[in-house]
Motif scaffolding. Sequence first.
Motif, short mmCIF file in Angstrom:
data_model
loop_
_atom_site.label_atom_id
_atom_site.label_comp_id
_atom_site.label_asym_id
_atom_site.label_seq_id
_atom_site.Cartn_x
_atom_site.Cartn_y
_atom_site.Cartn_z
N ALA A 67 48.52 34.80 35.65
CA ALA A 67 48.87 33.83 36.70
C ALA A 67 48.87 34.49 38.07
CB ALA A 67 50.23 33.21 36.40
N TYR A 68 48.02 35.49 38.25
CA TYR A 68 47.89 36.21 39.51
C TYR A 68 46.42 36.29 39.89
CZ TYR A 68 52.62 37.79 38.40
OH TYR A 68 53.96 37.84 38.09
N ALA B 296 33.45 53.32 41.77
CA ALA B 296 33.79 52.62 40.53
C ALA B 296 34.17 51.19 40.85
CB ALA B 296 34.94 53.33 39.81
N CYS B 297 33.86 50.29 39.92
CA CYS B 297 34.23 48.89 40.09
C CYS B 297 35.71 48.69 39.72
CB CYS B 297 33.34 48.01 39.22
SG CYS B 297 33.72 48.10 37.45
N THR B 298 36.15 47.46 39.71
CA THR B 298 37.57 47.15 39.44
C THR B 298 38.00 47.56 38.04
OG1 THR B 298 37.43 45.29 40.97
CG2 THR B 298 39.25 45.27 39.40
N GLY B 299 37.15 47.30 37.04
CA GLY B 299 37.46 47.72 35.68
C GLY B 299 38.45 46.83 34.96
N ILE B 300 38.80 47.25 33.76
CA ILE B 300 39.59 46.42 32.85
C ILE B 300 41.03 46.22 33.34
CG2 ILE B 300 40.54 48.21 31.33
CD1 ILE B 300 39.68 46.43 28.97
N GLU B 301 41.48 47.02 34.26
CA GLU B 301 42.85 46.87 34.75
C GLU B 301 43.08 45.47 35.33
OE1 GLU B 301 45.97 49.06 37.84
OE2 GLU B 301 43.87 49.67 37.79
N PHE B 302 42.07 44.92 36.02
CA PHE B 302 42.23 43.62 36.66
C PHE B 302 41.12 42.61 36.36
CE2 PHE B 302 44.40 46.53 39.76
CZ PHE B 302 45.69 46.05 39.57
N CYS B 303 39.95 43.06 35.93
CA CYS B 303 38.78 42.18 35.83
C CYS B 303 38.63 41.58 34.45
CB CYS B 303 37.51 42.95 36.21
SG CYS B 303 36.02 41.95 36.11
N LYS B 304 38.41 40.26 34.39
CA LYS B 304 38.29 39.55 33.11
C LYS B 304 36.96 39.84 32.42
CE LYS B 304 38.91 35.32 34.56
NZ LYS B 304 38.94 35.47 36.02
N ARG C 115 37.08 30.46 44.08
CA ARG C 115 36.28 31.64 44.41
C ARG C 115 35.74 31.57 45.84
NH1 ARG C 115 32.70 31.88 38.79
NH2 ARG C 115 34.51 32.07 37.39
N VAL C 116 35.45 30.36 46.29
CA VAL C 116 34.90 30.20 47.64
C VAL C 116 35.89 30.71 48.68
CG1 VAL C 116 34.04 28.50 49.30
CG2 VAL C 116 33.45 28.30 46.88
N TRP C 117 37.15 30.78 48.33
CA TRP C 117 38.17 31.30 49.24
C TRP C 117 38.65 32.69 48.84
CZ3 TRP C 117 38.83 29.23 53.84
CH2 TRP C 117 38.33 27.94 54.03
N GLY C 118 37.81 33.41 48.10
CA GLY C 118 38.08 34.81 47.80
C GLY C 118 39.05 35.05 46.67
N LEU C 119 39.31 34.05 45.84
CA LEU C 119 40.35 34.14 44.81
C LEU C 119 39.76 34.08 43.40
CD1 LEU C 119 42.83 31.68 46.51
CD2 LEU C 119 43.40 34.05 45.95
N TYR C 120 40.04 35.11 42.61
CA TYR C 120 39.71 35.13 41.18
C TYR C 120 41.00 35.38 40.41
CZ TYR C 120 34.60 35.86 41.70
OH TYR C 120 33.27 35.74 41.97
N THR C 121 41.19 34.67 39.30
CA THR C 121 42.32 35.06 38.46
C THR C 121 42.05 36.45 37.88
OG1 THR C 121 41.27 33.88 36.61
CG2 THR C 121 43.05 32.76 37.77
N GLN C 122 43.09 37.28 37.81
CA GLN C 122 42.90 38.62 37.29
C GLN C 122 43.27 38.68 35.81
OE1 GLN C 122 45.47 40.78 40.03
NE2 GLN C 122 46.99 41.12 38.45
N ARG C 123 42.88 39.76 35.19
CA ARG C 123 43.03 39.92 33.75
C ARG C 123 44.50 40.12 33.37
NH1 ARG C 123 38.93 42.00 30.35
NH2 ARG C 123 39.66 42.61 28.27
N LYS C 124 44.88 39.49 32.29
CA LYS C 124 46.24 39.67 31.77
C LYS C 124 46.36 41.07 31.18
CE LYS C 124 47.84 36.12 29.71
NZ LYS C 124 48.03 35.06 28.69
N PRO C 125 47.40 41.81 31.51
CA PRO C 125 47.55 43.17 30.98
C PRO C 125 47.63 43.18 29.45
CG PRO C 125 49.09 42.79 32.79
CD PRO C 125 48.48 41.46 32.46
N GLY C 126 47.09 44.25 28.86
CA GLY C 126 47.23 44.47 27.43
C GLY C 126 46.13 43.91 26.55
N ILE C 127 45.11 43.28 27.16
CA ILE C 127 44.00 42.75 26.36
C ILE C 127 42.88 43.77 26.36
CG2 ILE C 127 42.31 40.90 26.10
CD1 ILE C 127 44.24 39.04 27.56
#
Length: 570
Positions: A102-103, A428-436, A74-86
Amino acid sequence: MTTSQTTPRPAARPPRPSTKPNGQWKIDGTAPLNGNEEWKQVDDGLAVRERIENIYAAGGFSSIDPTDLHGRFRVWGLYTQRKPGIDGGRTATLSPEELEDAYFMLRVRIDGGQLTTEQLRVIAGISQEFGRDTADLTDRQNVQLHWVEVESMPEIWRRLEAVGLGTTEACGDVPRVVLGSPVAGISADELIDPTPQIDEITSRFIGDPTLSNLPRKFKSAITGHPNQDVVHEINDVAFVAVEHPELGIGYDLWVGGGLSTTPRLGERLGVFVSPDRVAEAWHGVAQIFRDYGYRRLRNKARLKFLLAEWGTEKFRQVLQDEYLGYTLPDGPAPAKPAAPGDHVGIHRQKDGRFYVGATPIVGRVSGTTLARLADLIEEHGSTRLRTTPHQKVVILDIPEDRVDSLVAGLDELGLQARPSLIRRGTIACTGIEFCKLAIVETKVNATAAVKDLEERLAGFDLPHPISLHVNGCPNSCARIQTADIGLKGQLVTIDGEQVPGYQVHLGGGLASQDRDEAGLGRTVRGLKVAADGIADYVDRVVRRFLDERDAAADETFAQWAHRAEEEALQ
């Protein structure tokens, strides 16, 4: 208007004294009291970049150490994104490992929102080549990309840093991006250009290992513009330009703002900070947070909780006595803004040229759009633009005879300089498309609602912009408590059936949003909106407002929402 802006009343009571240590380093010692604090002390988040470049980029996602993946990345701007379909009903029941793909979501840090077309084109190229053409303008002046693979990060950093950009401390328990006035240095109305102060803070302290292990995130904002365009009331530390009757132009210092599940507006310390002392004062506040901030419980580890316990008088005293070594003079409060601080529209600069503020729908763009925007700006004789804390973009330095052509070109890109008041006020925020963390979709739902409402309300003359903020979970990345209409994502029961929807907050606002005084929205017990019912609800409540508002007093939506009966708000 020249009436002074009063300090908003705190929204949270001071916490009760704890019978356990709070993990305050200067009081309790530095022994970690939870797993999160433990791994931060084992190895600093700044150190993980070397492993990303030399180990994980070669080995791929499966080679990443779990603590690095869920913490130090996270310190380098990286969060794992949400797996599609959940679906959102499983957000709270699944572990991060089960939710994540894995993205990565990648935040490009843009302090002060200042960009050149060369930098914009590099971001666009990274989006197109490594991020499936995704790009969002955030309400922290960053650009956020998606679908990024760890294998691509060395090349992404190489390209960003070649043009003076980066991702250092874009996320994590660190000093995050410094918000700055999007019209710094060019507005005819500004009191002072805050760019030198932003540059000094970022050059001295971003990437500083003495500040890379804070209790939680630390948000900063600085503006020299009288419209107070950096949402200063909801930052941990903020500097707002004022004119001291004896000392000239400087800054009013605010501390302790933040939203999420326990919203609290920042407070003035009542001091005047000269421009040459802003970086020192910022550093002092950051060190107070590091040394005295609560670390035992993550949900209490923001500066706002320390301020609630200490109060402004003690906070000021500790800042002066322990960190600055001198007394800051008393200072005046900033005057109430005379206009909204989003800078949308066409405005004359101090040099006679123009800047144009344009609105994408809820910050959603693409790499292709950003590349075309860079071309369009250069075709109109400029190489500079700014991002804003309102998910907007501002193009600078346009000659007067090229303004209309630029506005037409922006329209073709879906970036409107003359948007409807609904489009202008919706984020609007990122939402369920990408956010865990999300429970509900946001960008798609908000976009559909904006387009629907533009048709429904086309014949109505709204007296003010209506701010509509849509968030996918309770954490308020889209600032739901400070909107005219704030929607908090959750599962709701409608007609006996549990469906994705939103809890409604009404009548919030900040100084830069046509409010007499910054304040948090009210909630109405039992008032819930289905995810596909945003337009229906907003249409209904806005029409009721227009019927009942006190036009003679130029009553705003927020004022009406706070006095209206609950029945009127359903």
